[in-house]
Scaffold this active site. Sequence first.
Site, PDB file in Angstrom:
ATOM      1  N   LYS A   1       0.851  -1.197   0.000  1.00 26.16           N
ATOM      2  CA  LYS A   1       0.000   0.000   0.000  1.00 26.16           C
ATOM      3  C   LYS A   1       0.888   1.249   0.000  1.00 26.16           C
ATOM      4  CE  LYS A   1      -3.933   1.892   2.682  1.00 26.16           C
ATOM      5  NZ  LYS A   1      -4.765   1.673   3.887  1.00 26.16           N
TER       6      LYS A   1
ATOM      7  N   SER B   1      -9.599   1.526   3.232  1.00 25.06           N
ATOM      8  CA  SER B   1      -8.837   2.266   2.255  1.00 25.06           C
ATOM      9  C   SER B   1      -7.766   1.458   1.537  1.00 25.06           C
ATOM     10  CB  SER B   1      -8.164   3.453   2.952  1.00 25.06           C
ATOM     11  OG  SER B   1      -7.242   2.975   3.930  1.00 25.06           O
TER      12      SER B   1
ATOM     13  N   SER C   1      -9.658  -0.735   7.474  1.00 30.39           N
ATOM     14  CA  SER C   1      -9.129  -0.481   6.134  1.00 30.39           C
ATOM     15  C   SER C   1      -8.504  -1.678   5.438  1.00 30.39           C
ATOM     16  CB  SER C   1      -8.108   0.660   6.166  1.00 30.39           C
ATOM     17  OG  SER C   1      -8.786   1.893   6.131  1.00 30.39           O
TER      18      SER C   1
END
Lengths: 562, 470
Positions: free
Chosen positions: B18, B113, B137
């Site tokens: 990420k 996210s 997330s």
Amino acid sequence: MAARGCGGVWCRVLQRGPGGSCSASRPRRAVACNARGGAVPLGQSGLAPWAAVVGLEIHAQITSNSKLFSGSQVQFAAPPNSLVSFFDASLPGTLPVLNRRCVEATVMTGLALNCTINKKSLFDRKHYFYADLPAGYQITQQRVPIAVNGSLSYSLCKDNKMSQMVTKTVRIKQIQLEQDSGKSLHDDARSQTLIDLNRAGVGLMEVVMEPDMCCGEEAAAAVRELQLILQTLGSSQAIMAEGQLRVDANISVHHPGEPYGVRTEVKNINSIRFLAKAVDYEIQRQIKELENGGTVLNETRAFDSKLGCTVPMRDKEGKQDYRFMPEPNLPPLILYDAKSLPANVNHQQVVNIDWIHERLPDLPSVKRAKLVELYGILPEHSFTLVNEDGLMDFFEDVVKQTQMKPKKVIGWILSDLLSHLKQHSLTAKESPISSFLLADLLNLLENGDISSSAAKQGITAIHLKFSMWDSSSFQVFEELWKGEGKTPLEIVKEKQLELIQDQEELEQICQAVIDEREKEVMAIKGGNEKVINKLIGLVRKATRGRANPLLVKQILEKKLSE
Amino acid sequence: YRRGQPLGELDGIPIAVKDNFNTAGIETTCASNMLKGYISPYNATVVQKLLDGGAVLLGKTNLDEFAMGSGSTDGVFGPVRNPWSYSRQYKEKIVPRSDSEPENSNWVITGGSSGGSAAAVSAFTCFAALGSDTGGSTRNPAAHCGVVGLKPTYGLISRHGLIPLVNSMDVPGILTRCVDDAAVVLGSLAGHDPKDSTTVQDIFQPFALPSLTDVSKLSIGIPKEYHAPGLSSEILAVWSKAADLFKNAGAKVVEVSLPHTHYSIVCYHVLCTAEVASNMARFDGLEYGHRSDMNKSTESMYAATRREGFSDVVRGRILSGNYFLLKQNYEDYFVKAQKVRRLIANDFVKVFGSGVDILLTPTTLSDAVPYVEFIKEDNRTRSTQDDILTQAANMAGLPAVNVPTALSGRGLPIGLQFIGRSFQEKQLLTVAKWFEKQVQFPMIHYLSYICEAAFFHPQRACKVSGSLKN
């Protein structure tokens, strides 16, 4: 608590009004000390007594190899931005890691200042935007600091007389660990600001002193004592000129019995001497303001050392809300003592308060008491020895190497060596005359190889000084000061400074003086015996100090009574 | 390599990371204009551990700006598309709403996210991906993308190098296609890091998961508060079925109560925004990142830099966070929220103390919604709804894992969440593995032409900026 300290010691400086250029036209004002236990009015006619209240916030840079939360080195005057880790520059994703040494230094300082050490303390973020604060917040200890509720005893002399020392105590509210900021260099010509982050993240101890002081002199004495304690502990080098010790003073005035007045905070004070000046100036300024019907604003002011006055700081205007928040990246700081120390714990991982307590060095107050006891010197001399950087060690080294009694050695150290050092702005460590050489000289003196009135018992300080200027030992001292590497004995030989041992030669010189000075001889014979000192002086001058004054006096007396 | 020995268990395994983890020499953006073009000089501890273990970094994955979101739709590089949008399972079931709508308007979000990481694993571009989990997330996009999403116990994995959202809740998350893989990756990441003082000192022993055959000694808790408003009937049915599965296999299944759960979201809102306001203070344009051309004064440069660098979502959170931290509000908001957080954590302590081993809950309220639907609500409303089932585990710092369970009527993945005791990842994953075996979640099937589109779509489901390790 020193009752006499509270009993009505007036601050000399205050009564005279502040020094410096700003005060020239200022009338004297009566200010009573705000000694806890009741202020005492000065009682000068017509003027209401004012009491000043002074509290201090002192930031001391911790002496450590690396910064409080990062591995960067700590060093003064390194090339700009050469000591900056990713964390110091607040790169995203970096985390603080607490430096154990900084914790130990703070615990040590807390113990030395009689504080209660919190077994659990917390870190907080204090937010404000400033270019030299890269993260936008400072990590500090707002809620639960490491050390609380301590006290500091300090002494100062009454009416500037060394012989009248009084001891006072100021309460220490707390000592907290926090990060230093970087430095901003404003280039107004090019309207730009340059940032140096070398200092960003260096460990600071903030020592908060309660408003128990009442004048600049007290504030200065308290800070000097704190400075000595920090230096003794090694927890901070505490050199104000290098910014390792920074003092902010909170000052207000009020009439005793009434609530405290509005206070101002004075910053930008970079020496102990300026601290006394800044505090006294600010007290007088507030009194004048109030007496003229004005008000004191709750503001931050800066001390201008050139003008000797305080001025409002523009960039600190407006109320700041620091939006304190717990620092989520640091767990609570847990300290242990012998009782709470868990078994099987790695000693590198924990800080043991008792362990640190046992290893505290002698504090300045203890050192002074020991000096008085060990060497039989006066308490005020012990103050000078301890308060002057390195002088105590120098003194003790000299004492070790000479047969001269410590009580006599102290005279040489305090009136000759120290005045020379002060004249050249040197510390004892930087003295061109080593303790070894001075001891050598004092040994020559003690053996009667050279003269000095210092050898004379019961002589007054003024005489001592006079005789020094005149004596051969002083000439040796002067030669030694030049630091050419000669030993006292070599200088004595070279300059023919040995005492004239030949009785006949001395008698001839004495006779010559008597023959020249009929007037004085008449006076002596007329009963004014003190005049003989003048003749002794003349003989010593004629021999360039190489005559033993005791012997000269004997010869003169004998000759004059003939 | 020369000795013919693998560097570690992950040697040669392609992974994605990420884009809020620092990667030395490779752009780290947090999908924000503020950090566009920012090249970090260091690797996050977890990235370094993966590389040391021989893993091959395929790329950095897209996210909501600074991980603030639950859709992976609010980053400057655009939204992440859910690979299941292009699956045969989904395509075969959707009914075009009207003929005039373009073919691809039905694509669904990944959740967030960590949507880029979930999509990357789901689309078979890598075996594992790092996400981060602050309020769900990692688990939320894992549920929507049909992959395993593990949020380990707070303090088990280093956060050093993870650009923070909420320091006291952030945990690096692990996304894989099966529970065993998650355990392997966990083994290579977990353990004390001297650079992160909040990691635990205890030595972590990597483990291989046993294949559980007997669940009769297990006690599974079903928290009634997770029967939340808005929970789709489909998810409820899957949840009940899962509970029955355990019951039928001999496990003890009990209803439990976590009474403070409904306060979790509002409490989270205060704590999250406060920390965001604080954490974002460093982005002032001086040391790194975007700097505005505005140079009238330092203050005006700050203001312009932050206005240009942050999206409305980020600025909104900063604003409310600063409000909560004001002296006059601190006690009423921040301190209260912290107290509520303690109550929430205590709920879990009580339940686990009562003999329950694992909690079983839904991960999301529904399956993934089409992007066009999702953006009808603002980020705050969406986050509030979507984090509701995952958020409490972050408050309490507990380990939790999403296990893909079934396909919805629309052919989209539905996941269930297991929440375990602190640092009991082995027990948690062992149960998850047993469950995974029982439910036999179907493999994603691509229509061949769609498959290409998914991989080479200009909107990039997976923002590939990494280079292959040599």
